[in-house]
Write an enzyme that holds these catalytic residues in place. Structure first.
Site, short mmCIF file in Angstrom:
data_model
loop_
_atom_site.label_atom_id
_atom_site.label_comp_id
_atom_site.label_asym_id
_atom_site.label_seq_id
_atom_site.Cartn_x
_atom_site.Cartn_y
_atom_site.Cartn_z
N THR A 1 0.84 -1.20 0.00
CA THR A 1 0.00 0.00 0.00
C THR A 1 0.88 1.25 0.00
OG1 THR A 1 -1.66 -1.22 1.26
CG2 THR A 1 -1.90 1.15 1.20
N LYS B 1 9.15 9.26 22.15
CA LYS B 1 9.60 10.23 23.15
C LYS B 1 8.44 10.73 23.99
CE LYS B 1 13.16 11.86 19.97
NZ LYS B 1 13.43 12.91 19.00
N ARG C 1 -1.54 4.95 7.85
CA ARG C 1 -2.00 3.63 8.30
C ARG C 1 -1.65 3.50 9.77
NH1 ARG C 1 -1.03 -2.11 5.51
NH2 ARG C 1 -2.70 -1.22 4.27
N HIS D 1 -10.41 0.27 5.14
CA HIS D 1 -9.30 0.42 4.19
C HIS D 1 -9.94 0.92 2.89
CE1 HIS D 1 -5.58 0.04 2.25
NE2 HIS D 1 -5.33 -1.26 2.37
#
Lengths: 152, 300
Positions: free
Chosen positions: B50, B78, B99, B127
């Site tokens: 993809t 972080k 995604r 999707h």
């Protein structure tokens, strides 16, 4: 009949009566309103009702509900009536309305949903067909309203 | 269309418009120019296909990409909030294609930033770009999207591709055959929606003998990891493998689609038949993603 009701659940001087609560849901309403404080509370359970068959009723002395609280109660008792009592008289009376969009009040049961992983408010859309269901705007999963955890 | 988050958001006329732009791009009738446009590809979950498909789509239009793959070495490590990461990336780019394993991540992103968001997969939820390239492939091979009989085979429970495609095709009067082991069957929340829309569907446990009346068979991979007991996998896997012998009675217009990667659910002896369409389907993905980016950036 009215006299019987009065005997079962005493009148209050000032405060809020929530009538026509879906039978069996009054304890949930108490939980939502966090009534474990000093409020005087009277509860009626499984009373006969012309409107909804069996109902619960809750009377709370010296307490008015916030909009948030009203919206949360509508989710678990959509046919309830909210009555404001002032000096033993009915000051106002309104049916609760289930809103189409609910923010914050429902916890999405899907552990993979972003509302459970980031600090953001949940958003649900209420769908009223044969059953009342709620669809999470984010993860799009749909749940029966009865299966959801309500918060205020 | 400001973002592409879920197939639920699209009306049939918007789908037709997008597919018509896709067709024009494929035929060279529209040549979108993305020079000086930058797409940020944020892939918080591994993907090659993809991601490459979007990267190719952008570069074929003279645009450029910045790519983040995985969460290693990112600010998330972080302790930066997801919202802050998005807002920062949005300062650098014209469109974000993302995604995430988190369901609803793309919807949330669309609320946080002003630039367009494309959902390239969010957990087991949606999707939509795959669903749109599947629709384009169906339209190209069948000449219509209306009233088709579609078989969906394999893992119907966890496959977000399958869920998006089912929702999309149900808008066009499709009839479905769901072919899967019982514990990988279509989730109830999808079936409930179909029932409410009066969409016909059957649930079947065997592929063989059940495909002769189909226009499209969409095959997905059954992952061995889904099975608690490997023996259970060995027992059922043969029921969901398509081979050339099974194609002797299919309709002339029949086509086999697969989102890829394939493992062994379609035998390679199917590849040289006129029914195999999965590699062309992958190529259609680039045209479809070119169309999606162009529409969202207002270039067509």
């Amino acid at each position: 009949m009215d006299q019987m009701k009065t005997i079962k659940v005493n009148a209050i001087k000032n405060g809020t009566v929530i009538d026509h609560i879906t039978a069996g849901k009054v304890l949930k309403v108490i939980e939502i309103l966090n009534l474990a404080d000093d409020s005087s509370v009277m509860i009626g359970m499984n009373l006969n009702s012309k409107k909804i068959g069996k109902k619960d009723i809750l009377k709370i002395e010296n307490r008015e509900l916030s909009k948030n609280e009203v919206n949360s109660i509508a989710l678990i008792a959509p046919k309830a009536t909210l009555i404001i009592i002032k000096d033993f008289e009915v000051d106002s009376k309104a049916s609760l309305e289930l809103q189409e969009h609910i923010e914050e009040h429902i916890i999405c049961p899907n552990p993979q949903c972003i509302t459970n992983l980031e600090s953001i408010n949940s958003k649900f859309r209420i769908i009223q067909n044969t059953d009342v269901t709620a669809r999470c705007v984010y993860c799009e999963k749909k749940y029966l309203l009865d299966d959801l955890k309500i918060k205020i | 269309m400001k973002n592409l988050i879920s197939m639920r958001d699209l009306k049939p006329e918007e789908i037709y418009h997008l597919l018509s732009v896709t067709e024009k791009i494929e035929k060279g009738e529209i040549i979108p120019d993305m020079q000086r446009k930058l797409a940020a590809l944020l892939f918080f979950e591994p993907s090659t296909r993809t991601m490459f498909s979007f990267d190719t789509a952008m570069k074929r239009m003279n645009g450029d990409t910045i790519i983040m793959s995985g969460t290693k070495n990112t600010s998330a490590k972080k302790g930066e909030s997801f919202a802050d990461t998005l807002q920062t990336i949005a300062q650098y780019s014209d469109i974000i294609i993302m995604r995430s394993p988190t369901e609803g991540a793309a919807r949330f992103a669309s609320e946080v930033v002003e630039i367009p968001i494309v959902n390239a997969g969010d957990g087991a939820n949606q999707h939509p770009t795959q669903a749109l390239l599947d629709l384009y492939s169906i339209l190209k091979t069948q000449g219509t999207l209306k009233n088709l009989k579609i078989g969906l085979a394999g893992d119907l429970r966890f496959g977000r591709t399958i869920h998006s495609l089912t929702q999309a095709m149900s808008l066009f009067g499709a009839e479905f055959k769901f072919i899967s082991p019982s514990f990988l069957q279509m989730p109830d929340y999808i079936k409930d929606d179909l029932t409410l829309q009066n969409v016909k569907f059957d649930e079947i446990r065997e592929m063989n003998g059940n495909i002769s009346d189909l226009d499209i068979l969409y095959v997905t991979r059954i992952q061995k990891e889904r099975f608690a007991d490997p023996e259970d996998y060995e027992k059922v896997k043969g029921s969901y493998v398509l081979n050339r012998d099974m194609l002797s009675h299919v309709k002339d217009n029949f086509k086999v689609l697969h989102p890829l990667p394939r493992v062994d659910e379609i035998n390679t002896d199917v590849d040289n038949t006129k029914y195999a369409y999965y590699f062309s389907q992958a190529k259609n993905g680039v045209y479809t993603r070119q169309a999606i980016i162009s529409i969202l950036l207002g270039e067509v």
